[in-house]
Design an enzyme around this catalytic site. Structure first.
Site: not given
Ligand SMILES: [Zn+2]
Length: 699
Positions: A483-484
């Protein structure tokens, strides 16, 4: 070159000097940079001799403020990852100065006027689209900040802002105080049957801290939620459910003298002020104001989207609930399932159905394999390479990498990033991506490449049987990392030359999670998992049977969960759209209405969840809570393009899809509307089908 007399925070020639920066550098550097930025503002606001142009107005302003932003970004970053009393003190001392500077800038009428002149000038038509967008965004922000109002109204607007800030703070203080004040002391360990040992140990320690014997629970999530989830004693679950559901409300008074923490008045006042703000700005409702800079066009459109999602999720939610009821009755002897039984019964059903432990899964995800798998995937998808690089860092655990693109004239630097993976003392919780430097073409004609901070809080490597074992990631942690990285790629693979709209800058708020949530999908892909798993002892990749269980568990009760998010989003949207805060109808009436229409399991009438709904009353999510689902639709639908490419044979089609995602979404950043980018990538408007399918529901 750096000498003892120079301040490393003022050295912008290369990478941040994390090896030299000390707390005592902060105040002098920030003061000097604010002074320089103020000078630039003064020059920018002075009446121009000739016409206002991009070069004589926007460029110098951007130069001066960028330096301040970068230096403060370093201080802010260090404060989050290497908190020390000295740094915190200087951070807190300087933060108000920074806020003051940006607030003044946002309300500077002379600058607003200059932007208007630029917009009306002959120069404007010749500007590149990205520059046009920056000017339009600036004008919009000034307008939404009340810069266009007549003096009398401007005064009122400022009062409204201050009052809202005060009420929001009050709101969250009430929630926090009510949360902290509540204590449930359990004297008999038999009453705690079902609770995990670590939860009991924490409760025991909490009691001891207060000089009591027994086990003490609070309304902090890690304390109360395990009771709802695990406590066999139904009365205990009900007790803590009630306390939590009535927190900071008029009902809170039944278990303590909490009337003073009742948020009823704060909610009503906030809604009135927001409505007044909207009318002052000449908008129909606050929801319209909130949506002005967002991707979603109108409140009606958002409501339609949410109701459509609710309609489609409902049959699944009903099925989830029916299954849970039957299970509770047959296996747990609960004939009349109540709100305080839901988490408990769900946990038992989950255990029964998908028996596997997070620990078992972790052993297949050693850090080096996962990180290499992620980098390999990025290389394959976007035609870039990631290699270790050198930079001064703030902690020995931090690694630094460079991303390069291979072209006709050799490899070319695209961006760089710091990777700070492990939890440690003095590091803030959670995971995030932050920009250390944004991409832009400098006035000297040189491309300033982007740099990102990627920060996580994973378990560090530990010694096992005298040998250092790599860190093992849970599947949730792997997903977080992906995600990051999605945010990181959005920031680093940008090809836009204008700072204010390069990377994630200027991307609509409800679209910014597209690349991040998009990347999460790969963590559920069998082929990808095969390449990035290796059992810590045997080296075997993730077995199919375990994968199947993980996948099935992923969509457990997704119907009910979807409806719950829709319910929250609709309450938020209606409160700021067609709710009249001056009428007889109460907020509770509206909450009840939405629940009657959309919930499968209507919470008890005493439930006052809105009294601690900090997202919309104390955060930035007013008329914006829908963004979570909205961005999920975009990311799922974008990911479906990759699934379709694989289904159609993969190979060059998949390469082409990766390149298109790079070109139309990542590369363009905020330089054009997110909907345009999405359509350029997908060839059509977004649809919710892929999201439903990924959640195990039929479109
Ligand atoms: Zn996010």
């Amino acid at each position: 070159m750096t000498t003892e007399t120079t301040n490393p925070l003022l050295d912008f020639s290369g990478l941040p000097r994390f090896d030299l920066i000390r707390p005592e550098h902060v105040t002098p550097a920030i003061e000097q940079l604010i002074a320089a930025a103020r000078d630039a503002v003064r020059q920018a606001e002075a009446p121009a001799a000739g016409p206002v142009t991009w070069d004589n107005f926007v460029v110098p302003l951007e130069e001066a403020t960028e330096r301040l932003g970068r230096a403060w970004g370093i201080v802010n970053h260090l404060n989050h990852v290497m908190d020390t009393p000295e740094l915190r003190a200087t951070y807190n001392e300087n933060q108000p100065k920074i806020t003051e500077f940006w607030t003044e800038l946002g309300q500077n009428e002379a600058l607003f006027d200059k932007y208007k002149q630029l917009r009306a000038s002959g120069d404007f038509a010749n500007l590149a689209p990205a520059r046009k967008r920056i000017v339009e965004n600036a004008l919009r922000d000034f307008r939404l900040g009340g810069a266009e109002l007549p003096d009398k109204q401007k005064e009122r607007f400022a009062e409204i802002q201050e009052e809202q800030a005060r009420l929001s703070t009050r709101f969250s203080e009430n929630v926090l105080d009510a949360t902290n004040d509540y204590k449930l002391l359990v004297a008999d360990e038999a009453d705690l049957s079902g609770l995990p040992d670590d939860v009991k140990a924490a409760a025991r320690a909490a009691a001891e801290r207060d000089g009591k014997t027994g086990w003490q629970f609070s309304l902090h999530f890690p304390s109360y939620f395990p009771i709802l989830q695990f406590a066999d004693k139904r009365e205990l679950r009900e007790q803590i459910y009630r306390a939590n559901a009535t927190k900071a409300s008029e009902m809170g008074a039944v278990f303590s003298e909490l009337e003073k923490w009742d948020n009823t008045g704060n909610i009503a006042q906030l809604l009135k002020l927001r409505d007044e703000e909207a009318k002052l700005l000449d908008f129909q409702s606050f929801a319209h104001v909130s949506l002005e800079p967002k991707m979603a066009e109108t409140p009606e459109h958002v409501i339609e989207f949410l109701e459509d999602l609710a309609r489609r999720a409902r049959p699944y939610a009903e099925k989830d609930l029916a299954e849970l009821r039957a299970f509770a009755q047959e296996e747990l002897g609960i004939a009349d399932m109540q709100a305080w039984d839901v988490a408990y019964a769900s946990e038992k059903l989950r255990e029964k159905r998908y028996a596997f432990s997070a620990q078992e899964v972790k052993e297949y995800f050693p850090e080096p394999k996962v990180v290499a798998g992620l980098f390999g995937l990025i290389s394959k998808l976007f035609g870039v390479t990631i290699a270790p690089d050198d930079a001064p860092v703030w902690h020995p655990d931090v690694r630094f990498y460079r991303i390069e693109k291979n072209g006709h004239s050799g490899s070319q630097l695209v961006g760089q990033f710091y990777l700070d993976l492990y939890a440690r003392q003095g590091k803030g919780q959670g995971a995030w991506m932050d920009d250390a430097r944004g991409r832009r073409l400098t006035t000297g004609g040189i491309v300033q490449t982007p740099i990102a901070y990627l920060t996580c809080n994973f378990t560090p490597p530990a010694e096992v049987d005298g040998k250092l074992q790599p860190s093992l990631f849970t599947h949730d942690e792997v997903t977080t990392l992906f995600h990051e990285f999605g945010h990181g790629l959005h920031h680093m693979l940008t090809e836009v030359d204008e700072l204010s709209v390069s990377g994630i800058s200027g991307v609509e708020w409800d679209a910014v999670e597209l690349p991040s949530q998009f990347m999460e999908n790969f963590c559920w892909e069998w082929d990808v998992l095969q390449g990035m798993t290796a059992h810590v002892k045997t080296g075997e990749p993730l077995p199919r049977a375990l994968y199947d269980k993980m996948l099935a568990a992923k969509n457990f009760q997704s119907g009910m969960q979807t409806l719950r998010q829709v319910e929250f989003s609709l309450i938020d949207m209606h409160l700021h759209y067609d709710f009249d805060p001056t009428s007889q109808k109460t907020v509770q009436d509206l909450v009840d209405e939405v629940r009657t229409r959309f919930s499968v399991l209507i919470p008890p009438s005493f439930n006052r969840f809105q009294h601690s709904f900090g997202h919309i009353f104390a955060g930035g999510y007013a008329a914006g809570y829908y963004s979570y689902k909205w961005a999920e639709v975009l990311s799922a639908d974008a990911y479906a393009a990759f699934e379709e490419a694989v289904e159609a044979g993969g190979g060059s089609l998949l390469d082409e899809t990766g390149k298109r995602f790079h070109r139309e979404i990542l590369a363009v950043g905020g330089s054009r509307p997110a909907l345009e980018s999405f359509k350029a990538f997908r060839g059509r408007e977004p649809t919710i089908d892929a999201l439903l399918r990924h959640n195990g529901m039929q479109a």
